[in-house]
Structures are given as structure tokens and as C-alpha cells.
Design a protein around this motif. Sequence first.
Motif, PDB file in Angstrom:
ATOM      1  N   GLU A  88       0.895  -1.278  -0.021  1.00 23.96           N
ATOM      2  CA  GLU A  88      -0.240   0.037  -0.065  1.00 23.96           C
ATOM      3  C   GLU A  88       0.853   1.141   0.041  1.00 23.96           C
ATOM      4  O   GLU A  88       0.379   2.443   0.086  1.00 23.96           O
ATOM      5  CB  GLU A  88      -0.851  -0.013   1.211  1.00 23.96           C
ATOM      6  CG  GLU A  88      -1.909  -0.971   1.448  1.00 23.96           C
ATOM      7  CD  GLU A  88      -3.140  -0.685   0.820  1.00 23.96           C
ATOM      8  OE1 GLU A  88      -3.387   0.326   0.733  1.00 23.96           O
ATOM      9  OE2 GLU A  88      -3.925  -1.708   0.834  1.00 23.96           O
ATOM     10  N   LEU A  89       2.044   1.234  -0.567  1.00 24.96           N
ATOM     11  CA  LEU A  89       3.006   2.309   0.184  1.00 24.96           C
ATOM     12  C   LEU A  89       2.642   3.527  -0.699  1.00 24.96           C
ATOM     13  O   LEU A  89       2.672   4.590   0.071  1.00 24.96           O
ATOM     14  CB  LEU A  89       4.299   1.924  -0.599  1.00 24.96           C
ATOM     15  CG  LEU A  89       5.631   2.831  -0.167  1.00 24.96           C
ATOM     16  CD1 LEU A  89       5.622   3.071   1.285  1.00 24.96           C
ATOM     17  CD2 LEU A  89       6.811   2.371  -0.963  1.00 24.96           C
ATOM     18  N   ARG A 146      -0.377   4.784  -1.464  1.00 27.52           N
ATOM     19  CA  ARG A 146      -1.515   5.138  -0.858  1.00 27.52           C
ATOM     20  C   ARG A 146      -1.161   6.037   0.589  1.00 27.52           C
ATOM     21  O   ARG A 146      -1.627   6.849   1.073  1.00 27.52           O
ATOM     22  CB  ARG A 146      -2.596   4.253  -0.702  1.00 27.52           C
ATOM     23  CG  ARG A 146      -3.964   4.644  -0.557  1.00 27.52           C
ATOM     24  CD  ARG A 146      -4.873   3.414  -0.056  1.00 27.52           C
ATOM     25  NE  ARG A 146      -4.588   2.554   1.048  1.00 27.52           N
ATOM     26  CZ  ARG A 146      -4.800   2.983   2.294  1.00 27.52           C
ATOM     27  NH1 ARG A 146      -5.376   4.175   2.638  1.00 27.52           N
ATOM     28  NH2 ARG A 146      -4.397   2.171   3.175  1.00 27.52           N
ATOM     29  N   GLN A 147      -0.325   5.076   1.316  1.00 27.44           N
ATOM     30  CA  GLN A 147       0.067   5.588   2.822  1.00 27.44           C
ATOM     31  C   GLN A 147       0.974   6.621   2.703  1.00 27.44           C
ATOM     32  O   GLN A 147       0.733   7.619   3.284  1.00 27.44           O
ATOM     33  CB  GLN A 147       0.719   4.129   3.547  1.00 27.44           C
ATOM     34  CG  GLN A 147      -0.128   2.937   3.340  1.00 27.44           C
ATOM     35  CD  GLN A 147       0.595   1.975   4.477  1.00 27.44           C
ATOM     36  OE1 GLN A 147       1.659   2.111   4.833  1.00 27.44           O
ATOM     37  NE2 GLN A 147      -0.277   1.213   5.218  1.00 27.44           N
ATOM     38  N   ILE A 148       1.936   6.926   1.698  1.00 25.28           N
ATOM     39  CA  ILE A 148       2.637   8.017   1.605  1.00 25.28           C
ATOM     40  C   ILE A 148       1.442   9.209   1.226  1.00 25.28           C
ATOM     41  O   ILE A 148       1.685  10.560   1.708  1.00 25.28           O
ATOM     42  CB  ILE A 148       3.720   7.909   0.510  1.00 25.28           C
ATOM     43  CG1 ILE A 148       4.775   6.950   1.009  1.00 25.28           C
ATOM     44  CG2 ILE A 148       4.575   9.302   0.346  1.00 25.28           C
ATOM     45  CD1 ILE A 148       5.897   6.754   0.031  1.00 25.28           C
ATOM     46  N   ALA A 149       0.547   8.881   0.320  1.00 26.14           N
ATOM     47  CA  ALA A 149      -0.114  10.038   0.131  1.00 26.14           C
ATOM     48  C   ALA A 149      -0.958  10.633   1.246  1.00 26.14           C
ATOM     49  O   ALA A 149      -1.255  11.709   1.430  1.00 26.14           O
ATOM     50  CB  ALA A 149      -1.226   9.439  -1.152  1.00 26.14           C
ATOM     51  N   LEU A 150      -1.220   9.482   2.269  1.00 25.76           N
ATOM     52  CA  LEU A 150      -1.989  10.108   3.619  1.00 25.76           C
ATOM     53  C   LEU A 150      -1.034  10.862   4.107  1.00 25.76           C
ATOM     54  O   LEU A 150      -1.369  11.855   4.911  1.00 25.76           O
ATOM     55  CB  LEU A 150      -2.302   8.689   4.191  1.00 25.76           C
ATOM     56  CG  LEU A 150      -3.426   8.009   3.806  1.00 25.76           C
ATOM     57  CD1 LEU A 150      -3.564   6.656   4.796  1.00 25.76           C
ATOM     58  CD2 LEU A 150      -4.816   8.784   3.851  1.00 25.76           C
ATOM     59  N   PHE A 196       2.771   4.316  11.083  1.00 24.87           N
ATOM     60  CA  PHE A 196       2.258   3.294  10.118  1.00 24.87           C
ATOM     61  C   PHE A 196       1.564   2.148  10.447  1.00 24.87           C
ATOM     62  O   PHE A 196       0.719   1.629   9.922  1.00 24.87           O
ATOM     63  CB  PHE A 196       3.293   2.971   9.285  1.00 24.87           C
ATOM     64  CG  PHE A 196       3.834   4.179   8.259  1.00 24.87           C
ATOM     65  CD1 PHE A 196       2.982   4.233   7.205  1.00 24.87           C
ATOM     66  CD2 PHE A 196       5.072   4.771   8.346  1.00 24.87           C
ATOM     67  CE1 PHE A 196       3.590   5.358   6.222  1.00 24.87           C
ATOM     68  CE2 PHE A 196       5.428   5.791   7.648  1.00 24.87           C
ATOM     69  CZ  PHE A 196       4.464   6.191   6.478  1.00 24.87           C
ATOM     70  N   LYS A 197       1.745   1.957  11.838  1.00 27.85           N
ATOM     71  CA  LYS A 197       1.041   0.828  12.527  1.00 27.85           C
ATOM     72  C   LYS A 197      -0.365   1.214  12.828  1.00 27.85           C
ATOM     73  O   LYS A 197      -0.406   2.304  13.746  1.00 27.85           O
ATOM     74  CB  LYS A 197       1.741   0.053  13.660  1.00 27.85           C
ATOM     75  CG  LYS A 197       2.895  -0.468  13.255  1.00 27.85           C
ATOM     76  CD  LYS A 197       3.020  -1.515  12.040  1.00 27.85           C
ATOM     77  CE  LYS A 197       4.324  -1.794  11.504  1.00 27.85           C
ATOM     78  NZ  LYS A 197       4.324  -2.567  10.274  1.00 27.85           N
ATOM     79  N   GLY A 198      -1.526   0.904  12.622  1.00 22.52           N
ATOM     80  CA  GLY A 198      -2.933   1.263  12.989  1.00 22.52           C
ATOM     81  C   GLY A 198      -3.407   2.180  12.061  1.00 22.52           C
ATOM     82  O   GLY A 198      -3.098   2.434  10.899  1.00 22.52           O
ATOM     83  N   ASP A 199      -3.877   3.328  12.384  1.00 22.31           N
ATOM     84  CA  ASP A 199      -4.800   4.014  11.354  1.00 22.31           C
ATOM     85  C   ASP A 199      -3.676   5.318  11.218  1.00 22.31           C
ATOM     86  O   ASP A 199      -3.259   6.214  12.156  1.00 22.31           O
ATOM     87  CB  ASP A 199      -6.151   4.746  12.061  1.00 22.31           C
ATOM     88  CG  ASP A 199      -6.709   5.683  11.164  1.00 22.31           C
ATOM     89  OD1 ASP A 199      -7.342   5.291   9.933  1.00 22.31           O
ATOM     90  OD2 ASP A 199      -6.597   7.023  11.420  1.00 22.31           O
TER      91      ASP A 199
END
Length: 215
Positions: free
Chosen positions: A15-16, A18-22, A200-203
Motif C-alpha cells: 500500500e506504499l 496510498r500510505q505516503i499520500a496520506l 504506520f501501524k494502526g490508523d
Amino acid sequence: MNYLCPSILAADFWELGRQIALVEKAGVPYLHIDVMDGMFVPSISFGMPVLECVRKKSKLFMDVHMMVKKPERYIEELIRLGADGVTIHVEACDCITETLLKIRKLGVKTGLAVNPETPVSAVFPYMELVDMVLVMTVHPGFGGQKYISSCFDKIREMRRVINQSYPEAKLEIDGGVTLDNLEENLAAGANVIVTGSAVFKGDIETNIQEFLKRM
Ligand code: DX5
Ligand code: ZN
């Protein structure tokens, strides 16, 4: 001013993007990129192709942490691929002055890191060439380790020296940082806060908001 610097080592690589976009959407300025060689540290993480990929899609400041022996071999390539700052370890490089000069000459920020067992005085001779000192607060190589409390004194000592003589320099900490020890780290004088698991762990969005509220 204090800055949060999430480390993608703890991201879900499936999910890299998407997670960086967050992270970017939350208004965080920095992204910490842990490069490991399996020699300076026991593990191997990722390298150039990941940097290149992130640079194409993200405007975040790419803070590249080289946990690599002889990092001088990779400076041009890292910068060509989009690193905004390159941090090398004092323990890993035999030509620190030349390497820092090269990083600066290529137009990006310099960082110099010390492991938990290395005194911060090891960076003093290079401070004129250093934009950011990184005090490791775990033994480098893995995410999710416990913060080493003896590092608070090192952070305080480094903060004193920076305030006295190099007020422009940033002071980064890396490893085991959580919401529980954040305040003490900020009080000790750290102002660039790397966090892997705690972001990064959890929300991710909630975690970042909680950090930003306290910074
Ligand atoms: C450790 C890396 C860290 C790591 C921190 O060798 O340099 O950047 O990602 O992870 P946490 O915050 O989980 O300790
Ligand atoms: Zn790191």
C-alpha cells in the motif's frame, strides 16, 4: 519549529503509494527513507528504485538515512534520483568531510548520524558542514524497537552545542519514538522526529494527527 518525519520502513509496502499520500495530505513535510546494506546493519531494506518511484509521485522532502558502509559510493545516484537530504553515519564513512562537501555541492542537505554507543562529540569536527545531526535512539537496522533512554542525555548535549554554535542545524532523533516519549524528546531538544511504527501501524491519519497536536 518541530517536524514530524515518518519512516516508510514501517509502511505496508503493498500500500506504499496510498500510505505516503496520506502522510502528504496530513501536511507533514518530511519522509524518512531508511536504506540498509546488510553490512553496516544486519538487515537489508530498499534503495534506489523506491526513491525514484516516490520522487515521481510525491513532493515530500525525502530524508534519506544511509545505514550503509562507504556511503560515499552512492551520493550522486541518490541525489539524481531525488533525495533532498542525505544522512551518513560517522561510523560508516572514512571520508566524512569529502562526502558532506559532495552532498552540499550537489545542492541537498547534509546529515551526520551517531549510533547509540557513539558519543555526540564524534560529529563536532564536522558541524560546519552539517545541516542536521541524527542521534539514533535505537540500534539501527530494524523498526519497532524500544527507545534507549540513555539517549536523552546525548540529545540534550547536542542541543546545547547546536544552540551555542550552530543554531541553523536541525537535531533529528530516530528509533522507538512514540506518543509516550515524544514530549520528553522535544524537551531534550530534538526537532526532527522520525517515527516508523507509531505512524504506520494502526490508523495513519489518526496517528499523525495525534503527533502533530503535541508538536
Ligand atoms: C531504524 C531506522 C528507523 C526506523 C524507526 O534502524 O533507522 O528509521 O524506521 O522505526 P520505529 O519508529 O518503529 O522505531
Ligand atoms: Zn532511520
